[in-house]
Every structure is written in structure tokens, then in C-alpha cells.
Design a protein around this motif. Structure first.
Motif, mmCIF file in Angstrom:
data_model
loop_
_atom_site.group_PDB
_atom_site.id
_atom_site.type_symbol
_atom_site.label_atom_id
_atom_site.label_comp_id
_atom_site.label_asym_id
_atom_site.label_seq_id
_atom_site.Cartn_x
_atom_site.Cartn_y
_atom_site.Cartn_z
ATOM 1 N N MET A 1 0.853 -1.198 0.000
ATOM 2 C CA MET A 1 0.000 0.000 0.000
ATOM 3 C C MET A 1 0.880 1.236 0.000
ATOM 4 O O MET A 1 1.819 1.354 0.772
ATOM 5 C CB MET A 1 -0.909 0.010 1.230
ATOM 6 N N THR A 2 0.549 2.188 -0.896
ATOM 7 C CA THR A 2 1.345 3.408 -1.018
ATOM 8 C C THR A 2 0.766 4.490 -0.135
ATOM 9 O O THR A 2 -0.440 4.759 -0.163
ATOM 10 C CB THR A 2 1.369 3.880 -2.483
ATOM 11 N N ALA A 3 1.624 5.118 0.646
ATOM 12 C CA ALA A 3 1.166 6.185 1.536
ATOM 13 C C ALA A 3 0.826 7.423 0.730
ATOM 14 O O ALA A 3 1.489 7.755 -0.243
ATOM 15 C CB ALA A 3 2.262 6.496 2.559
ATOM 16 N N SER A 4 -0.217 8.117 1.158
ATOM 17 C CA SER A 4 -0.600 9.363 0.494
ATOM 18 C C SER A 4 0.311 10.477 0.965
ATOM 19 O O SER A 4 0.715 10.526 2.131
ATOM 20 C CB SER A 4 -2.057 9.725 0.830
ATOM 21 N N PRO A 5 0.660 11.391 0.054
ATOM 22 C CA PRO A 5 1.533 12.495 0.456
ATOM 23 C C PRO A 5 0.831 13.401 1.443
ATOM 24 O O PRO A 5 -0.391 13.555 1.419
ATOM 25 C CB PRO A 5 1.809 13.209 -0.877
ATOM 26 N N ASP A 6 1.577 13.961 2.329
ATOM 27 C CA ASP A 6 1.048 14.914 3.306
ATOM 28 C C ASP A 6 0.725 16.211 2.573
ATOM 29 O O ASP A 6 1.617 16.841 2.001
ATOM 30 C CB ASP A 6 2.103 15.147 4.388
ATOM 31 N N PRO A 7 -0.550 16.627 2.565
ATOM 32 C CA PRO A 7 -0.902 17.844 1.814
ATOM 33 C C PRO A 7 -0.194 19.075 2.344
ATOM 34 O O PRO A 7 -0.067 20.072 1.641
ATOM 35 C CB PRO A 7 -2.419 17.934 1.979
ATOM 36 N N GLY A 8 0.299 18.994 3.549
ATOM 37 C CA GLY A 8 0.986 20.163 4.081
ATOM 38 C C GLY A 8 2.463 20.183 3.800
ATOM 39 O O GLY A 8 3.135 21.170 4.084
ATOM 40 N N SER A 9 2.999 19.086 3.273
ATOM 41 C CA SER A 9 4.442 19.034 3.015
ATOM 42 C C SER A 9 4.760 19.691 1.689
ATOM 43 O O SER A 9 3.958 19.683 0.763
ATOM 44 C CB SER A 9 4.924 17.582 2.999
ATOM 45 N N PRO A 10 5.966 20.283 1.575
ATOM 46 C CA PRO A 10 6.345 20.941 0.319
ATOM 47 C C PRO A 10 6.519 19.913 -0.790
ATOM 48 O O PRO A 10 6.864 18.760 -0.552
ATOM 49 C CB PRO A 10 7.666 21.614 0.670
ATOM 50 N N ALA A 11 6.234 20.363 -2.019
ATOM 51 C CA ALA A 11 6.395 19.478 -3.176
ATOM 52 C C ALA A 11 7.868 19.132 -3.355
ATOM 53 O O ALA A 11 8.753 19.926 -3.018
ATOM 54 C CB ALA A 11 5.868 20.174 -4.437
ATOM 55 N N ALA A 12 8.087 17.932 -3.817
ATOM 56 C CA ALA A 12 9.469 17.510 -4.046
ATOM 57 C C ALA A 12 10.138 18.425 -5.076
ATOM 58 O O ALA A 12 9.531 18.782 -6.088
ATOM 59 C CB ALA A 12 9.490 16.066 -4.544
ATOM 60 N N ALA A 13 11.366 18.815 -4.798
ATOM 61 C CA ALA A 13 12.088 19.691 -5.704
ATOM 62 C C ALA A 13 12.410 18.957 -7.005
ATOM 63 O O ALA A 13 12.739 17.769 -6.972
ATOM 64 C CB ALA A 13 13.384 20.168 -5.046
ATOM 65 N N PRO A 14 12.266 19.631 -8.136
ATOM 66 C CA PRO A 14 12.587 18.965 -9.407
ATOM 67 C C PRO A 14 14.066 18.605 -9.459
ATOM 68 O O PRO A 14 14.913 19.288 -8.870
ATOM 69 C CB PRO A 14 12.226 20.019 -10.460
ATOM 70 N N ALA A 15 14.365 17.525 -10.129
ATOM 71 C CA ALA A 15 15.765 17.108 -10.257
ATOM 72 C C ALA A 15 16.544 18.174 -11.017
ATOM 73 O O ALA A 15 16.045 18.753 -11.991
ATOM 74 C CB ALA A 15 15.838 15.775 -10.989
ATOM 75 N N PRO A 16 17.776 18.450 -10.597
ATOM 76 C CA PRO A 16 18.556 19.508 -11.252
ATOM 77 C C PRO A 16 19.045 19.072 -12.629
ATOM 78 O O PRO A 16 19.225 17.880 -12.895
ATOM 79 C CB PRO A 16 19.743 19.694 -10.297
ATOM 80 N N PRO A 17 19.246 20.038 -13.528
ATOM 81 C CA PRO A 17 19.808 19.687 -14.838
ATOM 82 C C PRO A 17 21.203 19.101 -14.661
ATOM 83 O O PRO A 17 21.936 19.457 -13.735
ATOM 84 C CB PRO A 17 19.843 21.027 -15.581
ATOM 85 N N CYS A 18 21.563 18.187 -15.545
ATOM 86 C CA CYS A 18 22.815 17.438 -15.392
ATOM 87 C C CYS A 18 23.777 17.746 -16.542
ATOM 88 O O CYS A 18 23.419 17.573 -17.711
ATOM 89 C CB CYS A 18 22.523 15.942 -15.345
ATOM 90 N N THR A 19 24.955 18.223 -16.213
ATOM 91 C CA THR A 19 26.029 18.406 -17.186
ATOM 92 C C THR A 19 27.168 17.474 -16.808
ATOM 93 O O THR A 19 27.706 17.567 -15.704
ATOM 94 C CB THR A 19 26.539 19.856 -17.217
ATOM 95 N N LEU A 20 27.519 16.581 -17.710
ATOM 96 C CA LEU A 20 28.623 15.663 -17.456
ATOM 97 C C LEU A 20 29.936 16.296 -17.871
ATOM 98 O O LEU A 20 30.010 16.982 -18.898
ATOM 99 C CB LEU A 20 28.430 14.363 -18.242
ATOM 100 N N GLU A 21 30.963 16.069 -17.087
ATOM 101 C CA GLU A 21 32.299 16.545 -17.455
ATOM 102 C C GLU A 21 33.343 15.633 -16.836
ATOM 103 O O GLU A 21 33.053 14.850 -15.929
ATOM 104 C CB GLU A 21 32.509 17.991 -16.981
ATOM 105 N N TRP A 22 34.550 15.715 -17.374
ATOM 106 C CA TRP A 22 35.655 14.931 -16.841
ATOM 107 C C TRP A 22 36.106 15.574 -15.538
ATOM 108 O O TRP A 22 36.500 16.739 -15.516
ATOM 109 C CB TRP A 22 36.801 14.912 -17.855
ATOM 110 N N ARG A 23 36.041 14.833 -14.435
ATOM 111 C CA ARG A 23 36.334 15.379 -13.119
ATOM 112 C C ARG A 23 37.649 14.815 -12.590
ATOM 113 O O ARG A 23 37.700 13.728 -12.018
ATOM 114 C CB ARG A 23 35.195 15.049 -12.147
ATOM 115 N N ALA A 24 38.720 15.560 -12.818
ATOM 116 C CA ALA A 24 40.039 15.108 -12.351
ATOM 117 C C ALA A 24 40.093 15.025 -10.831
ATOM 118 O O ALA A 24 40.787 14.179 -10.267
ATOM 119 C CB ALA A 24 41.124 16.057 -12.860
ATOM 120 N N ASP A 25 39.324 15.898 -10.141
ATOM 121 C CA ASP A 25 39.381 15.907 -8.679
ATOM 122 C C ASP A 25 38.773 14.642 -8.088
ATOM 123 O O ASP A 25 39.142 14.223 -6.979
ATOM 124 C CB ASP A 25 38.672 17.152 -8.126
#
Length: 583
Positions: A1-25
């Protein structure tokens, strides 16, 4: 059974845009990162303006490709640069001397100057390689005409690039002589040019390399790519693009050795060497040719003619070749050769390729057959000098279904149809950014503007997604067929098919093939009252288009599927064909 979201809770933040790069660190410990890519290091990376937009570049880089080649003549003077099909070995020092003489002949007898286009229509040869370096040393732009083209295709390439001279082998000269008067010009035999240049010396005065000023952002090669309109476009790459390609590869190699525990500055191993079979008019051929002088690589030319897996295995054994490269089609044929285990391939240290995604089962076969060799594949295209992502090392074994992570200095984004950058996990069009991205399409500003945005992100036309590190291809541009590493746009074949007087309608798709990746299949609706034959259809296509574009399969139908709005439903054809082939 899936729990219903709390109407008083803030909406989930949208996933951030993703830029891939070579990360030497993330990849390197601080001391190794500083020693390899930090200030004063061999691969120091800085941000500079490139054609009006910022890009990551290598601070310690040669000014142009001519300087690279001249330096190779000193650093690798006695090393073999080319092994001819007849077994002649040409050193780097000798190659520089021959290139200087060929450049002299091109300038004096054919009037080649900086910025002029020099066309090439030839199979790979010693003469082609040396003339290639001679022309670029004069500051010329090399128009690499596809050696498999037909007369109409050659005419279109010449009309677009307007070369002052086309250097051709005997087979292509015969085709060039059939061009319409408007496209006629000068096409000396490429072998005669090299022979004439070799006769200038040693009895006469020494000929020096050209001294014309060449900027790193000057154009140097035009690679013709299949177009969605059915006419080839000329992807124009600069001296900077190819130097960046070589330095990216060298930097990746240095990082790999460092992570494997090799001390910096360790004595080099045997001379790197490879079978030079990929045609120079392809990015897969131009890349190794321009990269070889950086490392002093030996290029072994196979005999003329079609690529042959037995010949390749024999050459690897005879010349102790260290790098085996190709497209999946070739690897299938090599690794499944009935006598594969009888050849001594212990010299192979690297297996690499591109042109099409390596199937996971092929990757497993590579590790089984050559367990001591490091394997990898790249994802890129002519417009990015073959750069984009790279899958190698342990990741190639763990994630063979992907095309890897960003190459050194390159960045990748997944965008929606409006150009908005998507978060990880969502499917969209792949965009690539970096100093390897081409300057544009030759004499085609509209196509250039459609392919590059203001920050010089290149839209590939391929679709995929990322998990935040690895890129997975979902599909290539809707209709694109990749046959043995060759890009084929069906519209070009369809345009030819409907010119046939007995063809009323036509559609072309790609069908799966284990070794070639895909084959071309045509669905044809005959003109009422006509009964064309499959042989006639294939012959008609072959008269205008290269042989690899001729449909392997032809199926006649009473009608093709269209939507209510008149859109051809190719997906239905693909699904029907797939259902029949798996039944």
C-alpha cells in the motif's frame, strides 16, 4: 500500500539539470592531479576563448599540425612512421623530408596556397599519407572525398569544396574523368606526385618545409558526412581540433598509467603501432593519422583492397602491433576467425574502436580472446573530431551497454526539444561541448547555425540518457542506419528509388546484422502495371550511390503505412520486419 503524500508538506524539488564533465578531482589524488593537469604540468588545463566561446584547452600545446610533424621528425627521427604494403619502412625523419618535397611540388606546379582546398580521392597509401601532410603544411584545407562515392556523389563534393586540385589514385581518376564539364579540373595521380617529389633530391638542393603562417583555428580538413537532406555536408575541422584530439588521448593514457601505479616519466615501452586500415576520409582514419606523430606511432598499411581479417591477423603477428582498432563489424570477424588462436597476438596491449556501440556480447568475447589487453570504445562523430565520451578500463567490463564517461576537457548534456538541459535519467538529445567541436559546415551557414548554439554546444542528433556519470544511447537520429561503421541516411536512398520509373513509393530502414550492425532494407510500392525486379532495383541504386548504400534486402508491397496526417510510419515497418525475422 502506497502512503498518500502529506498535503501540508512541500512538493518535491525537481531534479537539477545534469552536465557531465571529466572530473580530475574525483578521479585522481591531489598529487597526481597536480603533476598531470596542474600549473606547469604536461597536460595543464586552462580556460580560453575558442571561436568566441570559452573552452577547456591544454596550455602546453603545439601551434599547428605542421609544427607537430616537424617536431616528430626530430623526436622520433629513426623510428618507423609508415610500413608500406610492400614492406618498405619510412622513418619519421625521411617522411618529413619527403613531405617537404611534395609541398614544394604542390606549391610550384599546382599553385597551392594557404586556404586553398586540396581534394583527395584515393585509397590509403604511402603517397596519400605524405601528400596529406604536405598539403596541410602549406596551410591548405584538405577535402577528403569519400573513396567509395559514385560519380554524382564526387561531383557534389567537388562542387561544395571547390578544390584547386584533386589528388587521386587510378581507380578514382577514372570516375573523376566522367564528371560533368562544370566539375572538371586537375586530378594528377597521387603516386606520380609523390614520385616527382622524390626525384627533386638528394642530388639537388635540400627542400625545406613550408613557412607560411598557420593559426590553430585555421581550417585543415573537410570530412564529408551524410546529411538528412540526402546531400553530404562538409564538417570543417581546425588544426586546434586535431591537436586537442591527440592531447586528450595522450592525457587519458597518462592518467591510466598513473592510476595503474606507473611512476610519472617511466621509461616508455615498445614503439606503439597499429594497422592503418580505416580510410583517411573517415574520422576514424584522420584521427590516428594526425595523432601518430605525437607518440611516434608506426602505421602499418595493409595491401590494397577490401579489409581482410586474415591479412590483419598476419600483419599484427609480423609487425608486433600494439593497438588493435576498428568497428564492431571488424572485431566480430577477427575474434571469430577459425584460426584466431594460432596467431601470436601477445604484442596487443590495447583494443579500441568506435563508429557504433559495442554489443555487450562482443565486449565479453574481447576479454575472453585477449585477456591481457586493455579494451575501450569511444562515442563521437566527425563534427567533434571523434571526441565525446570514452568507455575503457574496468568500466568497459562493468558497463559495456553504455558509451562511457566524458573524455578529458569535454562536456555532455541531454536536452529536450526546446534545448532545456534535462536531469539524470531522462531521455533527450545528446549535446557535446569542448575544444574538439568543429568550426562549422563548409559553405553552409544555415546547417552550422542549426548544429551549434551560441556557446558552441554541438547537437548530435543522437538520443540518450545519463545516470550522472555514464551515457547510454537510446537511439540515433530517427532514420540513421549504421552499417559497418558507415552512416547512411535512408532519405538519400529513398530519393534515388523514387526516380526509378517503375517505383511509385519507397521507404528504407535498417535491419539488424550481427557483424555489420545493420543492413539496408527497402520497401517498394511498384508503379501500377509494372513489375520491377530486385536486381534491377539494386542496380539502379548502385548507379548513383556508393555500394554500401545499395539495399541488401528489397520487399515489394501494395502500399506503405501512413498516418492520418500523411506521415510515413517507419516504426511499423521496423516492427513488422523484426517480428518476421524473430518468428
Amino acid at each position: 500500500m502506497t502512503a498518500s503524500p502529506d498535503p501540508g508538506s512541500p512538493a518535491a524539488a525537481p531534479a537539477p539539470p545534469c552536465t557531465l564533465e571529466w572530473r580530475a578531482d574525483e578521479l585522481l589524488p591531489p598529487d597526481l592531479r597536480a603533476a598531470l593537469t596542474g600549473p606547469g604540468a604536461p597536460f595543464e588545463i586552462v580556460t580560453e576563448d575558442v571561436l568566441g566561446a570559452p573552452a577547456l584547452v591544454f596550455h602546453r600545446r603545439p601551434p599547428n599540425l605542421r609544427a607537430v610533424f616537424e617536431q616528430a621528425g626530430q623526436d622520433h627521427a629513426d623510428k618507423t612512421f609508415i610500413v608500406s604494403p610492400e614492406g618498405e619502412e619510412i622513418t619519421y625523419a625521411d617522411a618529413v623530408a619527403r613531405v617537404a618535397r611534395i609541398a614544394d611540388v604542390l606549391a610550384r606546379e599546382y599553385g597551392v596556397q594557404k586556404g586553398d582546398r586540396v581534394g583527395f580521392a584515393s585509397a590509403n597509401s604511402v603517397a596519400y599519407i605524405l601528400s596529406y601532410w604536405a598539403a596541410l603544411s602549406l596551410g591548405a584545407v584538405l577535402a577528403n572525398l569519400n573513396g567509395w562515392w559514385t560519380v554524382p556523389e564526387l561531383a557534389a563534393g567537388i562542387e561544395l569544396s571547390e578544390p584547386v586540385v584533386v589528388l587521386a589514385d587510378e581507380r578514382r581518376r577514372a570516375l573523376l574523368d566522367k564528371l560533368p564539364p562544370a566539375n572538371q579540373g586537375s586530378w594528377p595521380r597521387i603516386e606520380d606526385l609523390a614520385a616527382a617529389a622524390s626525384g627533386l633530391s638528394p642530388s639537388g638542393p635540400e627542400v625545406s618545409m613550408p613557412t607560411v603562417t598557420i593559426d590553430e583555428d585555421d581550417p585543415v580538413t573537410i570530412l564529408f558526412t551524410s546529411g538528412t537532406t540526402g546531400r553530404a555536408k562538409g564538417a570543417t575541422l581546425t588544426h586546434r581540433n586535431w591537436i586537442h584530439f591527440a592531447l586528450c588521448n595522450n592525457a587519458a593514457g597518462a592518467v591510466g598509467l598513473a592510476l595503474a601505479g606507473m611512476p610519472l616519466g617511466a621509461a616508455p615501452g615498445p614503439q606503439p603501432s597499429a594497422i592503418f586500415a580505416a580510410p583517411i576520409f573517415h574520422v576514424s582514419g584522420t584521427g590516428p593519422l594526425t595523432n601518430a606523430p605525437f607518440s611516434g606511432m608506426k602505421l602499418v598499411l595493409p595491401p590494397p583492397g577490401r579489409w581482410d581479417e586474415t591479412v590483419t591477423l598476419e600483419l599484427i603477428q609480423r609487425h608486433r602491433v600494439t593497438t588493435m582498432s576498428g568497428v564492431p563489424t571488424q572485431f566480430w570477424r577477427l575474434l571469430q576467425h577459425p584460426n584466431f588462436d594460432s596467431y601470436d597476438l601477445s604484442s596487443i596491449s590495447t583494443i579500441g574502436g568506435g563508429g557504433a556501440v559495442c554489443p555487450p556480447e562482443l565486449a565479453r568475447l574481447m576479454f575472453t580472446k585477449l585477456p591481457r589487453a586493455g579494451a575501450g570504445q569511444g562515442y563521437g562523430m566527425s563534427e567533434t573530431a571523434g571526441m565525446g565520451t570514452r568507455l575503457g578500463g574496468p568500466a568497459f567490463k562493468a558497463r559495456p551497454e553504455t558509451v562511457g564517461t566524458c573524455q578529458v576537457t569535454m562536456r555532455v548534456q541531454i536536452r529536450d526539444p526546446r534545448g532545456k538541459v534535462l536531469p539524470a535519467g531522462e531521455v533527450g538529445e545528446i549535446y557535446i561541448w569542448g575544444a574538439g567541436v568543429f568550426s562549422g559546415y563548409w559553405n553552409n551557414p544555415a546547417a552550422t547555425a542549426a548544429a551549434l548554439d551560441a556557446d558552441r554546444w554541438y547537437r548530435t542528433g543522437d538520443f540518450g540518457r545519463t545516470d550522472g556519470e555514464f551515457v547510454t544511447l537510446e537511439s540515433r537520429m530517427r532514420d540513421l542506419i549504421i552499417r559497418g561503421g558507415e552512416n547512411i541516411y535512408p532519405i538519400e536512398i529513398e530519393n534515388r528509388l523514387v526516380e526509378h520509373p517503375e517505383v511509385a513509393d519507397a521507404a528504407v530502414i535498417g535491419v539488424d546484422h550481427q557483424t555489420l550492425g545493420q543492413e539496408v532494407k527497402a520497401f517498394i510500392v511498384p508503379t501500377p502495371g509494372c513489375d520491377p525486379s530486385i536486381d534491377d532495383i539494386r542496380r539502379f541504386v548502385g548507379e548513383a550511390l556508393a555500394s554500401f548504400k545499395v539495399p541488401t534486402y528489397v520487399e515489394f508491397r501494395e502500399a506503405l503505412p501512413y498516418s492520418a496526417t500523411g506521415k510515413l510510419l517507419k516504426r511499423e515497418l521496423e516492427e513488422e520486419d523484426r517480428a518476421v525475422s524473430t518468428a
